[in-house]
Structure formats: C-alpha cells, structure tokens
Write a protein that holds these residues in place. Structure first.
Motif, PDB file in Angstrom:
ATOM      1  N   THR A 105       0.608  -1.187  -0.238  1.00 12.88           N
ATOM      2  CA  THR A 105      -0.119  -0.055   0.008  1.00 12.88           C
ATOM      3  C   THR A 105       0.823   1.173   0.070  1.00 12.88           C
ATOM      4  N   SER A 106       2.055   1.074   0.150  1.00 16.23           N
ATOM      5  CA  SER A 106       2.790   2.294   0.381  1.00 16.23           C
ATOM      6  C   SER A 106       3.573   2.486  -0.845  1.00 16.23           C
ATOM      7  N   SER A 107       3.685   1.465  -1.818  1.00 15.16           N
ATOM      8  CA  SER A 107       4.320   1.588  -3.053  1.00 15.16           C
ATOM      9  C   SER A 107       3.967   3.012  -3.817  1.00 15.16           C
ATOM     10  N   ARG A 108       4.694   3.631  -4.466  1.00 13.70           N
ATOM     11  CA  ARG A 108       4.382   4.679  -5.509  1.00 13.70           C
ATOM     12  C   ARG A 108       4.743   4.224  -6.807  1.00 13.70           C
ATOM     13  N   ARG A 109       5.491   3.312  -6.954  1.00 15.38           N
ATOM     14  CA  ARG A 109       6.005   2.929  -8.561  1.00 15.38           C
ATOM     15  C   ARG A 109       6.054   1.226  -8.410  1.00 15.38           C
ATOM     16  N   LEU A 110       5.089   0.691  -8.922  1.00 15.33           N
ATOM     17  CA  LEU A 110       5.268  -0.801  -8.729  1.00 15.33           C
ATOM     18  C   LEU A 110       5.498  -1.376  -9.692  1.00 15.33           C
ATOM     19  N   VAL A 111       6.467  -2.499 -10.091  1.00 12.25           N
ATOM     20  CA  VAL A 111       6.468  -3.480 -11.394  1.00 12.25           C
ATOM     21  C   VAL A 111       6.070  -4.758 -10.774  1.00 12.25           C
TER      22      VAL A 111
ATOM     23  N   VAL B  93       3.359  -0.793 -13.472  1.00 16.37           N
ATOM     24  CA  VAL B  93       4.140  -1.443 -14.788  1.00 16.37           C
ATOM     25  C   VAL B  93       4.081  -2.856 -14.775  1.00 16.37           C
ATOM     26  N   LEU B  94       3.615  -3.449 -15.632  1.00 15.71           N
ATOM     27  CA  LEU B  94       3.633  -5.095 -15.956  1.00 15.71           C
ATOM     28  C   LEU B  94       4.714  -5.473 -16.541  1.00 15.71           C
ATOM     29  N   VAL B  95       5.167  -6.389 -16.259  1.00 10.76           N
ATOM     30  CA  VAL B  95       6.214  -7.469 -16.919  1.00 10.76           C
ATOM     31  C   VAL B  95       5.708  -8.635 -17.146  1.00 10.76           C
ATOM     32  N   SER B  96       5.084  -9.062 -18.588  1.00 11.99           N
ATOM     33  CA  SER B  96       4.350 -10.245 -18.875  1.00 11.99           C
ATOM     34  C   SER B  96       5.050 -11.089 -19.485  1.00 11.99           C
ATOM     35  N   SER B  97       5.039 -12.383 -19.160  1.00  9.30           N
ATOM     36  CA  SER B  97       5.597 -13.679 -19.654  1.00  9.30           C
ATOM     37  C   SER B  97       4.323 -14.201 -20.611  1.00  9.30           C
ATOM     38  N   GLY B  98       4.255 -15.145 -21.450  1.00  7.53           N
ATOM     39  CA  GLY B  98       3.198 -15.825 -21.860  1.00  7.53           C
ATOM     40  C   GLY B  98       3.115 -15.689 -23.314  1.00  7.53           C
ATOM     41  N   ALA B  99       4.201 -14.963 -24.072  1.00  5.97           N
ATOM     42  CA  ALA B  99       3.973 -14.990 -25.464  1.00  5.97           C
ATOM     43  C   ALA B  99       4.580 -16.275 -26.372  1.00  5.97           C
ATOM     44  N   ILE B 100       5.386 -16.680 -25.823  1.00  6.85           N
ATOM     45  CA  ILE B 100       5.677 -17.996 -26.500  1.00  6.85           C
ATOM     46  C   ILE B 100       4.963 -19.207 -25.911  1.00  6.85           C
ATOM     47  N   ARG B 101       4.295 -19.078 -24.971  1.00  7.76           N
ATOM     48  CA  ARG B 101       3.231 -20.318 -24.583  1.00  7.76           C
ATOM     49  C   ARG B 101       2.137 -20.305 -25.339  1.00  7.76           C
ATOM     50  N   LEU B 102       1.618 -18.842 -25.520  1.00  9.67           N
ATOM     51  CA  LEU B 102       0.387 -18.608 -26.237  1.00  9.67           C
ATOM     52  C   LEU B 102       0.719 -19.105 -27.557  1.00  9.67           C
TER      53      LEU B 102
ATOM     54  N   ALA C 226      11.724   2.128  -9.639  1.00  6.54           N
ATOM     55  CA  ALA C 226      10.629   1.683  -8.877  1.00  6.54           C
ATOM     56  C   ALA C 226      10.889   1.402  -7.541  1.00  6.54           C
ATOM     57  N   ASP C 227      10.103   1.658  -6.704  1.00  9.31           N
ATOM     58  CA  ASP C 227      10.250   1.392  -5.076  1.00  9.31           C
ATOM     59  C   ASP C 227       9.895  -0.009  -4.846  1.00  9.31           C
ATOM     60  N   THR C 228       9.152  -0.843  -5.512  1.00 11.63           N
ATOM     61  CA  THR C 228       8.537  -2.209  -5.460  1.00 11.63           C
ATOM     62  C   THR C 228       8.699  -3.141  -6.482  1.00 11.63           C
ATOM     63  N   LEU C 229       9.109  -4.328  -6.427  1.00 14.50           N
ATOM     64  CA  LEU C 229       8.957  -5.242  -7.568  1.00 14.50           C
ATOM     65  C   LEU C 229       8.412  -6.556  -7.031  1.00 14.50           C
ATOM     66  N   VAL C 230       7.238  -6.885  -7.487  1.00 15.07           N
ATOM     67  CA  VAL C 230       6.646  -8.256  -6.990  1.00 15.07           C
ATOM     68  C   VAL C 230       6.706  -9.167  -8.237  1.00 15.07           C
ATOM     69  N   LEU C 231       7.285 -10.500  -7.801  1.00  9.29           N
ATOM     70  CA  LEU C 231       7.420 -11.496  -8.754  1.00  9.29           C
ATOM     71  C   LEU C 231       6.121 -12.491  -8.511  1.00  9.29           C
ATOM     72  N   LEU C 232       5.305 -12.387  -9.378  1.00  9.39           N
ATOM     73  CA  LEU C 232       4.069 -13.489  -9.204  1.00  9.39           C
ATOM     74  C   LEU C 232       4.385 -14.825  -9.855  1.00  9.39           C
ATOM     75  N   SER C 233       4.311 -15.717  -9.077  1.00  6.14           N
ATOM     76  CA  SER C 233       5.175 -17.087  -9.446  1.00  6.14           C
ATOM     77  C   SER C 233       4.192 -17.980  -9.168  1.00  6.14           C
ATOM     78  N   ASP C 234       4.817 -19.470  -8.918  1.00  6.20           N
ATOM     79  CA  ASP C 234       3.903 -20.346  -8.591  1.00  6.20           C
ATOM     80  C   ASP C 234       4.540 -20.897  -7.272  1.00  6.20           C
ATOM     81  N   VAL C 235       5.148 -20.027  -6.558  1.00  2.00           N
ATOM     82  CA  VAL C 235       5.463 -20.460  -5.122  1.00  2.00           C
ATOM     83  C   VAL C 235       5.598 -19.133  -4.228  1.00  2.00           C
ATOM     84  N   ASP C 236       5.264 -19.455  -2.906  1.00  4.26           N
ATOM     85  CA  ASP C 236       5.023 -18.221  -2.322  1.00  4.26           C
ATOM     86  C   ASP C 236       6.147 -17.548  -1.359  1.00  4.26           C
ATOM     87  N   GLY C 237       7.262 -17.946  -2.123  1.00  2.00           N
ATOM     88  CA  GLY C 237       8.446 -17.235  -1.518  1.00  2.00           C
ATOM     89  C   GLY C 237       9.860 -18.221  -1.403  1.00  2.00           C
TER      90      GLY C 237
END
Ligand code: GLU
Length: 371
Positions: free
Chosen positions: A5-11, A50-59, A166-177
């Motif tokens: 919630t405190s992030s101003r610029r998030l990837v 900002v979204l960094v999205s994979s998936g092009a090759i798979r699609l 950016a102040d925060t980067l979130v890697l959305l993955s298949d594992v929670d850390g």
C-alpha cells in the motif's frame, strides 16, 4: 500498513504458468480481469503500475500447434511473434474495461545496459506513467539473439524496476517465496519472510528449491533480487496462481518473501552515477547555475558556459564552476555537439536550435549528484 500500500511505483512480473492455462493454451481471463481490478485499486491509491508479462511463447506455441517438447530458438521466436499480439491484446481488453490505456514495450538486454537507450527507455516509461497508461513489457523475443537475451522475465522485471526507479517489484510466481529447502519434497523446509542480504547461505537454499513450472526457478529470482536491491527497490516473491492474487498481497493477506534493500531508489541511482562510471566530458557553469545546483535544482542549458569532450547523450559528465572546481556529476541529456549549440540559451529555444524538442534540462536533478 502492508508494504504494497505504501508503494508509489510498482513493477509486477507475471509468469507464463500463472497467466496461461496450460491445458487449453489460452489466457486465464478471470485471472487477468481480477488483476485489472487490482491495478485500478493501486491507481486510486496513487501508485503507478508497470506489468512485465511472460506468456508470448506459450500462447504462440499453442496457437501455431507446435509439437510438445523443447522448441528450437527460431521456433520460440516465431511463437513469441504470434503470441505477443494475443498477449498485448488481452491486457488491452482487460484494462480498457476500466478506461485504462495499455502501452506495449518490448525490450532487449541492450536497452537497459547501454546508457543512451537506457535514458530513452526511462523517459518513455516515465511519460507513459505520467499519462496514466500501464506499460506491459516483455522481452523482444523475436529479435533477441542468445548473446543479448535476458532469457527470463524475472531479470527483465528487475532491470525495468532499476531503469524506472521503482520502489517495489513483485514476482508473481508458482511459489509463495523462498524456503530453506524444496517444500514439495522436504517437509521440514521453512518459509523465509524477509531477506536483507543475499548471502551464500541464501543462494544454497535457492538452488535446492528450484521450481518445476517457472522458467527460471529460484536462482533467477535471486538474481532479480540482487539487481533490485542494488537499485534500492524492494522485491517480493509471491504465489500468483489464484484469481485475485495481487489483491491479496495488497491487503497483506498473502504470504510472500520480501527482499529489503537498505537504500532508496533515488539514493541507489545516485550512488551508481557517482561510483561506477568514468566521466566523458565537462560542463562549465556560471554562478547562477552553481547556486541552483546547491539548492537541488536541475542544470539548465542557460547556465552552461563551456563544454569539453565528445560525449554522447546519456554519458556521465562532470559539472565544474569557472575556477575548475568540480561541483557535480551527472547523466547528460544531450550529445556534446547539441550541448554546444544550446549552451547559454533558454530551454524554450531548444527546438529552434536543434530541430527537435529535447528535454528542458541539460542534466535532470534525478540524474545529478552534487559533490
Ligand atoms: N519472454 C517469454 C515469453 O513471453 C518469457 C520468459 C520468461 O517467462 O521468463 O514467453
């Protein structure tokens, strides 16, 4: 307050395995719509996304009906070319429901490591964010050859975070850390909620916890963590598989591992400017500019009285006063030839003098370190 919630610029980096339904080879629309709702929530809190999205090759591979098994390089590049349009279109459609504009940005490694292009990509991204758009970034897989490939979007995400401060980067993955071992085979593996330094011990844990689904596994996530932390950006590894995963993270309801740097993005950037690069030239400035710099202002062309060296846009230059004393160092927004033409002139005259509308500042204050 949770960190998000405190992030101003998030990837947010989105892995193929969470965005694309493996069996159908199609985008998980419900997942993407929930993500769009969360982007709107973040925008309302004043956070740029900002979204960094994979998936092009798979699609693309599913669309082209390529056989199962490893692809040849040219096959994955062909798949990326086909899949990237579908990927970008899906984001555009999902965010358009909220009246948000999507901008596609395809990068290669060069874009973040060669400084001239780096400054351009940074400016473009800042402009898009200023206009309220959501950049959706992927590697330019179709043209990237082996030597210049990021190869994994974890690293690309970290480079993007570094590039745009950016102040925060979130890697959305298949594992929670990060775990002390592989949680799937080792019942005693412990989750690590906070990492302040990537030690050899942490690296050893990552080796053990390689993920079967995500492209890079834990090792590339640590590489991303190292880049992000050096740039003063905190990073989270979170499980993105469930619908609404980002929202759960915003609310502090999802478990994740945080990598926490000890500097802010701006101070890390300034340290990088100060420390790692050789100066390619000198800008001599007048007394008015000396006072402006001391007050933390940008250096405008009007205050520049002399130029030494044959630098290019984005190079590091030293800023000196008339007596030759070094006052500051920074990334210059103009090549020496153009800088000579606009030195001593008002910013409003730049377009007339150069034939294009460049930046108002010779060196922007974010790109400037005063001694
Ligand atoms: N750029 C690749 C794609 O869009 C993904 C790379 C990665 O997932 O790390 O398919």
């Amino acid at each position: 307050m949770t960190a998000l919630t405190s992030s101003r610029r998030l990837v947010v980096k989105i892995g193929s395995s969470i965005l694309v339904d493996e069996a159908k080879g199609q985008i998980r629309r419900d997942w993407l719509e929930a993500l769009s709702d969360d982007v709107v929530r973040l925008h309302k809190k004043g956070c740029e996304v900002v979204l960094v999205s994979s998936g092009a090759i798979r699609l693309g591979r599913a669309h082209l009906g390529l056989a199962a098994g490893p692809l040849r390089l040219e096959e994955s590049q062909a798949a990326a070319a086909t899949g990237q349009i579908r990927l970008a279109h899906a984001y555009q459609a999902a965010l358009a429901r909220h009246g948000i504009t999507v901008a596609q940005v395809l990068l290669t490694l060069d874009d973040s490591e060669a400084r001239r292009r780096y400054l351009n990509a940074r400016q473009t991204m800042a402009t898009l964010l200023g206009l309220g758009a959501v950049p959706v970034i992927n590697e330019n897989d179709t043209v990237a050859t082996d030597e210049i490939r990021f190869g994994d979007n974890d690293r690309l995400g970290a480079r993007v975070a570094e590039m745009i401060s950016a102040d925060t980067l979130v890697l959305l993955s298949d594992v929670d850390g990060l775990y002390t071992g592989d949680p799937r085979s080792d019942a005693g593996a412990r989750h690590i909620p906070e990492i302040r330094e990537i030690t050899p011990e942490i690296e050893a844990m990552a080796g053990a916890a390689a993920s079967a689904l995500s492209n890079g596994g834990m090792v590339t996530k640590l590489t991303a963590g190292r880049i992000a932390m050096a740039a003063g950006c905190r990073m989270a590894i979170a499980d993105g598989r469930t619908v609404g995963a980002l929202g759960a993270l915003i609310d502090g309801k999802a478990r994740c591992s945080w990598f926490l740097p000890d500097a802010s993005p701006l101070s890390a950037r300034k340290k990088w400017i100060r420390g790692s690069l050789k100066s390619a030239g000198v800008l001599v400035v007048d007394d008015g500019a000396v006072r402006a710099l001391a007050r933390g202002k940008s250096l405008l062309p009007a205050g520049v009285t002399g130029i030494d060296g044959e630098f290019r846009r984005g190079d590091v230059v030293d800023v000196k006063d008339r007596t030759g004393r070094t006052l500051a160092r920074g990334l210059v927004a103009y090549a020496a030839e153009d800088a000579r033409r606009i030195a001593g002139r008002k910013s409003a005259e730049i377009e007339k003098l150069l034939g294009f509308r460049g930046r108002d500042e010779m060196v922007h204050r974010d790109d400037l370190v005063v001694e």
